[in-house]
Design an enzyme around this catalytic site. Structure first.
Site, PDB file in Angstrom:
ATOM      1  N   LEU A   6     -25.748  38.437 -45.739  1.00 38.13           N
ATOM      2  CA  LEU A   6     -25.177  38.054 -44.447  1.00 38.13           C
ATOM      3  C   LEU A   6     -25.912  38.788 -43.334  1.00 38.13           C
ATOM      4  CD1 LEU A   6     -21.340  37.868 -45.132  1.00 38.13           C
ATOM      5  CD2 LEU A   6     -23.182  36.260 -45.673  1.00 38.13           C
ATOM      6  N   ARG A  13     -23.882  45.904 -29.869  1.00 37.58           N
ATOM      7  CA  ARG A  13     -23.887  47.341 -29.545  1.00 37.58           C
ATOM      8  C   ARG A  13     -25.267  47.986 -29.669  1.00 37.58           C
ATOM      9  NH1 ARG A  13     -19.494  49.383 -33.414  1.00 37.58           N
ATOM     10  NH2 ARG A  13     -20.268  51.421 -32.811  1.00 37.58           N
ATOM     11  N   ASN A 223     -24.377  49.485 -36.635  1.00 39.23           N
ATOM     12  CA  ASN A 223     -23.961  48.676 -35.490  1.00 39.23           C
ATOM     13  C   ASN A 223     -24.498  49.205 -34.179  1.00 39.23           C
ATOM     14  OD1 ASN A 223     -22.171  46.747 -36.822  1.00 39.23           O
ATOM     15  ND2 ASN A 223     -20.975  48.565 -37.327  1.00 39.23           N
ATOM     16  N   ARG A 329     -60.626  56.447 -36.827  1.00 38.65           N
ATOM     17  CA  ARG A 329     -60.083  55.102 -36.598  1.00 38.65           C
ATOM     18  C   ARG A 329     -60.508  54.165 -37.727  1.00 38.65           C
ATOM     19  NH1 ARG A 329     -62.370  53.901 -30.998  1.00 38.65           N
ATOM     20  NH2 ARG A 329     -61.591  51.832 -31.568  1.00 38.65           N
ATOM     21  N   TYR A 383     -71.784  50.231 -27.456  1.00 33.58           N
ATOM     22  CA  TYR A 383     -71.250  49.047 -26.796  1.00 33.58           C
ATOM     23  C   TYR A 383     -71.950  48.872 -25.462  1.00 33.58           C
ATOM     24  CZ  TYR A 383     -67.468  46.055 -24.927  1.00 33.58           C
ATOM     25  OH  TYR A 383     -66.732  45.034 -24.396  1.00 33.58           O
ATOM     26  N   ALA A 419     -81.451  69.017 -27.525  1.00 29.15           N
ATOM     27  CA  ALA A 419     -80.190  68.894 -26.792  1.00 29.15           C
ATOM     28  C   ALA A 419     -80.388  68.033 -25.557  1.00 29.15           C
ATOM     29  CB  ALA A 419     -79.684  70.278 -26.401  1.00 29.15           C
TER      30      ALA A 419
HETATM   31  C1  UD1 Z   1     -16.063  43.453 -43.135  1.00 27.99           C
HETATM   32  C2  UD1 Z   1     -14.976  43.246 -44.180  1.00 27.99           C
HETATM   33  C3  UD1 Z   1     -14.200  44.547 -44.366  1.00 27.99           C
HETATM   34  C4  UD1 Z   1     -15.148  45.664 -44.756  1.00 27.99           C
HETATM   35  C5  UD1 Z   1     -16.273  45.780 -43.731  1.00 27.99           C
HETATM   36  C6  UD1 Z   1     -17.305  46.735 -44.215  1.00 27.99           C
HETATM   37  C7  UD1 Z   1     -14.312  40.919 -43.988  1.00 27.99           C
HETATM   38  C8  UD1 Z   1     -13.304  39.977 -43.465  1.00 27.99           C
HETATM   39  N1  UD1 Z   1     -14.103  42.202 -43.721  1.00 27.99           N
HETATM   40  O1  UD1 Z   1     -15.384  43.738 -41.928  1.00 27.99           O
HETATM   41  O2  UD1 Z   1     -13.223  44.386 -45.357  1.00 27.99           O
HETATM   42  O3  UD1 Z   1     -14.427  46.888 -44.839  1.00 27.99           O
HETATM   43  O4  UD1 Z   1     -16.927  44.512 -43.532  1.00 27.99           O
HETATM   44  O5  UD1 Z   1     -18.235  46.970 -43.192  1.00 27.99           O
HETATM   45  O6  UD1 Z   1     -15.233  40.517 -44.663  1.00 27.99           O
HETATM   46  N2  UD1 Z   1     -21.268  38.310 -40.538  1.00 27.99           N
HETATM   47  C9  UD1 Z   1     -21.889  37.090 -40.524  1.00 27.99           C
HETATM   48  N3  UD1 Z   1     -21.231  36.013 -40.023  1.00 27.99           N
HETATM   49  C10 UD1 Z   1     -19.955  36.107 -39.563  1.00 27.99           C
HETATM   50  C11 UD1 Z   1     -19.337  37.362 -39.575  1.00 27.99           C
HETATM   51  C12 UD1 Z   1     -20.019  38.451 -40.080  1.00 27.99           C
HETATM   52  O7  UD1 Z   1     -23.043  36.973 -40.928  1.00 27.99           O
HETATM   53  O8  UD1 Z   1     -19.421  35.077 -39.118  1.00 27.99           O
HETATM   54  C13 UD1 Z   1     -21.976  39.476 -41.068  1.00 27.99           C
HETATM   55  C14 UD1 Z   1     -22.253  40.501 -40.005  1.00 27.99           C
HETATM   56  O9  UD1 Z   1     -23.532  40.308 -39.454  1.00 27.99           O
HETATM   57  C15 UD1 Z   1     -22.180  41.810 -40.763  1.00 27.99           C
HETATM   58  C16 UD1 Z   1     -21.200  41.512 -41.886  1.00 27.99           C
HETATM   59  O10 UD1 Z   1     -21.154  40.108 -42.011  1.00 27.99           O
HETATM   60  O11 UD1 Z   1     -23.405  42.119 -41.348  1.00 27.99           O
HETATM   61  C17 UD1 Z   1     -19.844  42.095 -41.676  1.00 27.99           C
HETATM   62  O12 UD1 Z   1     -19.304  41.532 -40.521  1.00 27.99           O
HETATM   63  P1  UD1 Z   1     -18.319  42.316 -39.590  1.00 27.99           P
HETATM   64  O13 UD1 Z   1     -17.830  41.423 -38.550  1.00 27.99           O
HETATM   65  O14 UD1 Z   1     -18.953  43.580 -39.161  1.00 27.99           O
HETATM   66  O15 UD1 Z   1     -17.137  42.616 -40.615  1.00 27.99           O
HETATM   67  P2  UD1 Z   1     -16.055  43.721 -40.462  1.00 27.99           P
HETATM   68  O16 UD1 Z   1     -15.059  43.259 -39.486  1.00 27.99           O
HETATM   69  O17 UD1 Z   1     -16.676  45.022 -40.224  1.00 27.99           O
HETATM   70 CA    CA Z   2     -18.647  45.846 -39.586  1.00 33.56          CA
END
Ligand code: UD1
Ligand code: CA
Length: 451
Positions: A6, A13, A223, A329, A383, A419
């Site tokens: 994901l 942030r 983050n 280099r 050069y 020199a």
């Molecule tokens: C999520 C978990 C939580 C866990 C935490 C750990 C869920 C609902 N919750 O929460 O239980 O403790 O991670 O860090 O899964 N992302 C996507 N698409 C989306 C949403 C998120 O790609 O629509 C990706 C984000 O880029 C990120 C990851 O998923 O890499 C986690 O998303 P984030 O929104 O940070 O989840 P948390 O609320 O932290």
């Molecule tokens: Ca998170």
């Protein structure tokens, strides 16, 4: 095994134009670290779920052997995994990873995979002293996992649970399809939570197993820039520990940065604040002084880099002495026992055994033989403003200080340059060549006096 990564989150942030998962750890995008971890599992397929503005992500990682699934809009982690499903096979197991959790380790993932076997749901969980912000793992009286509750949906009692969800899990793909299709978003964040599949699995009598990572830092997400810096330090500390395990002496393991691959021989010593980039091979008994930057280089046995030297795309033989304040280099090849002293720059040149340029010189596009002495202030004029030309200096040449060698030009074996020579024609072997005006003195000359 199939892998879903994901990586659609915006990373507001970070306050950066660069998408979050492209922010570097050890000079490589975080996402690349995660893909590399997935590859160690011999995954059949890896699918990266990327988001809005993710063209940069795809472009940066176009060489990676992964499938790409666009998630737009981003409706939660469950929705994200759903976007990857068309790219996965019909059955087998799926591992869910995160593009912003870059330090996840292969041994931990193997244990998680093994715990899941061919039909269980395996969760990577950790106990944290402060679980704020994470989903909590809820267990029944017998200790069995029953569901995960997100912080924002949790009761005061549930929030006291310190075992948290890292988000990383392994699940059977066929079940995953079904569960994800049934997710709702009736929760505090109006999101489709991946974590809701745990309750569904329990309802179907599927075993939920939990595994703890080898180290908690493997599960830390990024983050913000402070978190990025924190993981960078952890990663560098790990590399330093490995180097020391292999016998390298680090004067301070907290002050070394390796942004690539480094391979060291025996009894290598590295002083503080050195940066290594790309692929660096260091042979036995090499000593590297403080504040050196070494990129894509091979340093021969016994070679010494004195402090503040900058070495790039360079190969050295044995027992070379470089620096302090030297710069080599791309395209620099040094034989054995070559000395380059302070403020000497070498580019696209080969310098053979025992030759020395000890002070203030520019050697560009040159082929220098053995035992040559390049005097202080010598410059190859390689050069002409449009084209570059080579300078050839044969064995045993002595070049007097402050000479300019206007290329293309050749200095024959054993020649000496006086020199201050500006060499515009080849210098014959074995002879003295001088181009400066003859020195004169004017007898009886008087300084002007003020009127
Ligand atoms: C999520 C978990 C939580 C866990 C935490 C750990 C869920 C609902 N919750 O929460 O239980 O403790 O991670 O860090 O899964 N992302 C996507 N698409 C989306 C949403 C998120 O790609 O629509 C990706 C984000 O880029 C990120 C990851 O998923 O890499 C986690 O998303 P984030 O929104 O940070 O989840 P948390 O609320 O932290
Ligand atoms: Ca998170």
């Amino acid at each position: 095994m199939q892998v879903v990564i994901l990586a659609a989150g915006q990373g507001k942030r970070m306050r950066s134009v660069l998408p979050k998962v492209l922010q570097p750890i050890a000079g490589r995008p975080m996402l690349e670290h995660v893909i590399a971890a997935a590859q160690t599992l011999d995954a059949d397929r890896t699918c990266v779920v990327y988001g809005h503005g993710g063209d940069a992500v795809r472009a940066r990682l176009q060489h990676a052997e992964v499938a790409w699934a666009l998630q737009e809009p981003q409706l939660g982690t469950g929705h994200a995994v759903q976007q990857a499903l068309p790219h996965l096979g019909e059955d087998g197991m799926a591992l869910v990873l995160y593009g912003d959790v870059p330090l996840i380790g292969a041994p931990t993932l193997r244990r998680l995979r093994d715990a899941a076997g061919s039909g269980r749901l395996a969760l990577l969980t950790v106990e944290l002293p402060d679980p704020t912000g994470y989903g909590r793992i809820l267990r029944d009286a017998a200790g069995k996992v029953v569901r995960i509750v997100e912080e924002k949906d949790a009761s005061a009692d549930e929030r006291r649970v310190r075992e948290v969800n890292t988000g990383i899990l392994v699940a059977p793909i066929a079940r995953l399809r079904d569960w994800l299709g049934r997710l709702g978003n009736d929760n505090a964040q109006r999101e489709y939570y991946l974590t809701d599949i745990i309750g569904m699995a329990v309802g179907e009598g599927i075993d939920i197993v939990t595994v703890a990572p080898d180290a908690v830092w493997e599960t830390l997400g990024v983050n913000s820039k402070p978190q990025l810096a924190e993981l960078e330090r952890i990663h560098q500390r790990n590399i330093a520990a490995r180097l020391m395990d292999e016998g390298v002496t680090l004067l301070d393991p907290a002050r070394i940065d390796v942004r690539g691959e480094i391979v060291c021989g025996r009894d290598v010593e590295i002083d503080v604040n050195c940066v290594f980039e790309g692929r660096v091979e260091i042979a036995d008994d090499v000593r590297i002084g403080a504040n050196c930057v070494v990129r894509n280089a091979r340093l021969g046995a016994g070679t010494r880099l004195a402090p503040f030297s900058h070495v790039e795309d360079t190969t050295t033989g044995r027992d070379c002495v470089i620096g302090p304040y030297a710069r080599t280099r791309p395209g620099t090849t040094l034989g054995d026992g070559v000395h380059l002293g302070n403020f000497v720059e070498v580019k696209n040149s080969a310098i053979a055994d025992g030759s020395k340029a000890n002070h203030l010189a520019y050697i560009g596009d040159a082929d220098i033989g053995a035992r040559v002495n390049v005097g202080a202030g010598t410059i190859t004029c390689n050069y002409d403003g449009a084209n570059k030309y080579r300078t050839t200096i044969e064995d045993d040449v002595f070049i007097g200080s402050d000479s300019q060698l206007v290329a293309p030009v050749r200095i024959g074996r054993g020649a000496t340059l006086g020199a201050g020579t500006t060499l515009t024609k080849d210098a014959p072997a074995g002879e003295l060549t001088v181009s400066r005006a003859r020195q004169i003195s004017i007898p009886g000359w008087k300084r002007p006096v003020k009127k």
